[in-house]
Design a protein around this motif. Sequence first.
Motif, PDB file in Angstrom:
ATOM      1  N   PHE A 161      24.656  53.571  26.422  1.00  0.00           N
ATOM      2  CA  PHE A 161      26.117  53.468  26.602  1.00  0.00           C
ATOM      3  C   PHE A 161      26.781  54.611  26.285  1.00  0.00           C
ATOM      4  CE2 PHE A 161      25.091  48.779  26.915  1.00  0.00           C
ATOM      5  CZ  PHE A 161      25.795  48.424  28.073  1.00  0.00           C
ATOM      6  N   ILE A 162      26.279  55.241  25.194  1.00  0.00           N
ATOM      7  CA  ILE A 162      27.281  56.323  24.766  1.00  0.00           C
ATOM      8  C   ILE A 162      27.239  57.619  25.579  1.00  0.00           C
ATOM      9  CG2 ILE A 162      27.254  58.094  22.905  1.00  0.00           C
ATOM     10  CD1 ILE A 162      26.534  55.944  20.751  1.00  0.00           C
ATOM     11  N   SER A 163      25.919  57.903  25.947  1.00  0.00           N
ATOM     12  CA  SER A 163      25.383  58.607  27.013  1.00  0.00           C
ATOM     13  C   SER A 163      26.159  58.677  28.364  1.00  0.00           C
ATOM     14  CB  SER A 163      24.092  58.947  27.274  1.00  0.00           C
ATOM     15  OG  SER A 163      23.504  59.411  26.052  1.00  0.00           O
ATOM     16  N   LEU A 164      26.545  57.380  28.765  1.00  0.00           N
ATOM     17  CA  LEU A 164      27.265  57.041  29.838  1.00  0.00           C
ATOM     18  C   LEU A 164      28.667  57.458  29.783  1.00  0.00           C
ATOM     19  CD1 LEU A 164      27.249  55.627  32.738  1.00  0.00           C
ATOM     20  CD2 LEU A 164      27.534  53.669  31.509  1.00  0.00           C
ATOM     21  N   SER A 165      29.177  57.121  28.764  1.00  0.00           N
ATOM     22  CA  SER A 165      30.712  57.489  28.311  1.00  0.00           C
ATOM     23  C   SER A 165      30.588  58.966  28.432  1.00  0.00           C
ATOM     24  CB  SER A 165      31.173  56.737  27.171  1.00  0.00           C
ATOM     25  OG  SER A 165      30.289  57.208  25.946  1.00  0.00           O
ATOM     26  N   THR A 166      29.798  59.578  27.798  1.00  0.00           N
ATOM     27  CA  THR A 166      29.663  61.141  27.612  1.00  0.00           C
ATOM     28  C   THR A 166      30.014  61.546  29.238  1.00  0.00           C
ATOM     29  OG1 THR A 166      28.590  61.186  25.460  1.00  0.00           O
ATOM     30  CG2 THR A 166      28.701  63.074  26.768  1.00  0.00           C
ATOM     31  N   LEU A 167      29.050  60.951  29.834  1.00  0.00           N
ATOM     32  CA  LEU A 167      28.721  61.402  31.396  1.00  0.00           C
ATOM     33  C   LEU A 167      30.265  61.212  32.308  1.00  0.00           C
ATOM     34  CD1 LEU A 167      27.063  62.377  33.852  1.00  0.00           C
ATOM     35  CD2 LEU A 167      26.477  59.952  34.310  1.00  0.00           C
ATOM     36  N   VAL A 168      30.831  60.007  31.603  1.00  0.00           N
ATOM     37  CA  VAL A 168      32.330  59.927  32.424  1.00  0.00           C
ATOM     38  C   VAL A 168      33.259  61.060  32.188  1.00  0.00           C
ATOM     39  CG1 VAL A 168      34.143  58.211  32.730  1.00  0.00           C
ATOM     40  CG2 VAL A 168      31.677  57.557  32.524  1.00  0.00           C
ATOM     41  N   VAL A 169      33.307  61.342  30.971  1.00  0.00           N
ATOM     42  CA  VAL A 169      33.960  62.320  30.137  1.00  0.00           C
ATOM     43  C   VAL A 169      33.809  63.743  30.876  1.00  0.00           C
ATOM     44  CG1 VAL A 169      34.823  63.684  28.287  1.00  0.00           C
ATOM     45  CG2 VAL A 169      34.642  61.160  28.096  1.00  0.00           C
ATOM     46  N   ALA A 170      32.487  64.076  30.934  1.00  0.00           N
ATOM     47  CA  ALA A 170      31.996  65.284  31.567  1.00  0.00           C
ATOM     48  C   ALA A 170      32.559  65.542  33.077  1.00  0.00           C
ATOM     49  CB  ALA A 170      30.669  65.455  31.578  1.00  0.00           C
ATOM     50  N   ILE A 171      32.413  64.471  33.750  1.00  0.00           N
ATOM     51  CA  ILE A 171      32.720  64.320  35.243  1.00  0.00           C
ATOM     52  C   ILE A 171      34.245  64.564  35.199  1.00  0.00           C
ATOM     53  CG2 ILE A 171      32.982  62.805  37.374  1.00  0.00           C
ATOM     54  CD1 ILE A 171      30.340  61.824  36.404  1.00  0.00           C
ATOM     55  N   ILE A 172      35.198  63.868  34.401  1.00  0.00           N
ATOM     56  CA  ILE A 172      36.500  63.818  34.481  1.00  0.00           C
ATOM     57  C   ILE A 172      36.963  65.280  34.186  1.00  0.00           C
ATOM     58  CG2 ILE A 172      38.695  63.373  33.117  1.00  0.00           C
ATOM     59  CD1 ILE A 172      37.219  60.585  32.832  1.00  0.00           C
ATOM     60  N   CYS A 173      36.272  65.943  33.151  1.00  0.00           N
ATOM     61  CA  CYS A 173      36.650  67.343  33.040  1.00  0.00           C
ATOM     62  C   CYS A 173      36.231  68.668  33.963  1.00  0.00           C
ATOM     63  CB  CYS A 173      36.029  67.685  31.643  1.00  0.00           C
ATOM     64  SG  CYS A 173      36.698  66.835  30.234  1.00  0.00           S
ATOM     65  N   LEU A 174      35.231  68.075  34.721  1.00  0.00           N
ATOM     66  CA  LEU A 174      34.934  68.998  35.829  1.00  0.00           C
ATOM     67  C   LEU A 174      35.914  68.837  37.050  1.00  0.00           C
ATOM     68  CD1 LEU A 174      30.989  68.597  35.950  1.00  0.00           C
ATOM     69  CD2 LEU A 174      32.485  70.602  35.526  1.00  0.00           C
ATOM     70  N   VAL A 175      36.498  67.536  37.342  1.00  0.00           N
ATOM     71  CA  VAL A 175      37.354  67.316  38.431  1.00  0.00           C
ATOM     72  C   VAL A 175      38.530  67.957  37.793  1.00  0.00           C
ATOM     73  CG1 VAL A 175      38.485  65.513  39.467  1.00  0.00           C
ATOM     74  CG2 VAL A 175      36.080  65.338  39.198  1.00  0.00           C
ATOM     75  N   TYR A 176      39.217  67.493  36.704  1.00  0.00           N
ATOM     76  CA  TYR A 176      40.460  67.864  36.360  1.00  0.00           C
ATOM     77  C   TYR A 176      40.281  69.271  35.192  1.00  0.00           C
ATOM     78  CZ  TYR A 176      41.689  63.440  38.416  1.00  0.00           C
ATOM     79  OH  TYR A 176      41.965  62.299  39.149  1.00  0.00           O
ATOM     80  N   LYS A 177      40.608  70.241  35.694  1.00  0.00           N
ATOM     81  CA  LYS A 177      40.329  71.309  34.787  1.00  0.00           C
ATOM     82  C   LYS A 177      41.240  71.501  33.504  1.00  0.00           C
ATOM     83  CE  LYS A 177      37.662  73.089  37.782  1.00  0.00           C
ATOM     84  NZ  LYS A 177      36.330  72.964  37.582  1.00  0.00           N
ATOM     85  N   ASP A 178      42.373  70.788  33.433  1.00  0.00           N
ATOM     86  CA  ASP A 178      43.134  70.712  32.288  1.00  0.00           C
ATOM     87  C   ASP A 178      42.862  69.637  31.287  1.00  0.00           C
ATOM     88  OD1 ASP A 178      44.106  68.855  33.831  1.00  0.00           O
ATOM     89  OD2 ASP A 178      46.308  69.350  33.280  1.00  0.00           O
ATOM     90  N   ALA A 179      41.528  68.789  31.810  1.00  0.00           N
ATOM     91  CA  ALA A 179      41.357  67.533  30.989  1.00  0.00           C
ATOM     92  C   ALA A 179      41.105  67.893  29.374  1.00  0.00           C
ATOM     93  CB  ALA A 179      40.315  66.938  31.541  1.00  0.00           C
ATOM     94  N   HIS A 180      40.570  68.831  29.084  1.00  0.00           N
ATOM     95  CA  HIS A 180      40.399  69.328  27.836  1.00  0.00           C
ATOM     96  C   HIS A 180      41.511  69.266  26.860  1.00  0.00           C
ATOM     97  CE1 HIS A 180      41.550  73.261  29.247  1.00  0.00           C
ATOM     98  NE2 HIS A 180      41.953  73.812  27.942  1.00  0.00           N
TER      99      HIS A 180
END
Length: 375
Positions: A161-180
Amino acid sequence: MDSYKEREKKIVQVGIIGIISNMLLVVGKILVGLIASSISIVADGLNNLSDSISSIITVIGTKLSNKKPSRKYPYGYGRIEYITSLTISAIIVITGALAIFESVRTFITKPEVSYSVYTVVVVSIAIVIKILQWLLYKTQGNKYSSESLKASSLDSLMDAFISLSTLVVAIICLVYKDAHNWNLEAILGIIIGLFIVRTGITVLTNSVSLLIGKSTDKEIVAKIKRIIKSNEKVLGVYDIILNSYGPTKTIGTAHIEVDDNLTAKEIHRISREITRNCYAELGVIITLGIYASNVSNPTGKAIKDTIEEFIKNNIEIVQYHGFYFDEDKKNINFDIIFEFDTINPDEIKGNLVTLLKDKYPEYNFEIFVDSNFIE
């Protein structure tokens, strides 16, 4: 193959698989995490490092626990597996605390995170591996009653579940460049750390319970009672106490009630049959004590009825047993068991003695307060 040797072999095999798979995840996640400046992925990688250490401890603990009993430790070394589980839980808690510390520091410093497609691929593979680990640990842990594998099973599911949440954040940051700028990394790292700590505390609680000595499991007690009561000469079963000396060794005692007219030879035969059946069906080594039943005397029967009526009106008393009526010496003795939260057991016992002495003044009453070892 001897069942103990087979158990050891299987648990060690699973442990080695865990060590190898987790070390691959450690290398992959920490490299990707450092390249991407991702504290959540690095924290996840450190968590997998703790998993590898846990697997090593499981292998060592299983090997040590299967040592033959010695003069100093005649009950064997089975409880080492509980200590192993306790050690694993401590590692999990420490790992979670470190992840929280680093995540808080990241929340303050706000470093720029640069995820890539490789990040998504590595984390996705990690999710699949962790789900496979969870299935392996769970099935083998239940099959071989290994607390260490059960602890690792829970940890692997949480990791997925932790890795899944990390994957979701990674995808969000790839889609939205200012997400960091949203500090998702640090927030996720803190959440991951809290989940890791929670998992560790869960495992720790169970490990400590096993070491302290939990109440006897009702399901096992029911099976033992069924085996004992299958002997037609047994009138009742009481005082079942089981002590675990590891997942594969349980030693216990129980009292059985039989007619006082039975000979020593008959009682010996009954005891042998019961102990043999308990070991054959459940692997439990059990020693029996004997209660003699003698209520053929009308006075004895009347006294017993008085006791049962009193107990019926006092819900704090769980059970009474071991009733014996000695007409020659004018003695009556029996045991009673109270609920754990009974506030005034001495007062209730005193009331029962007073009632009995008032009705049967010529008799002496010995009432022993017994312990309730069943949950």
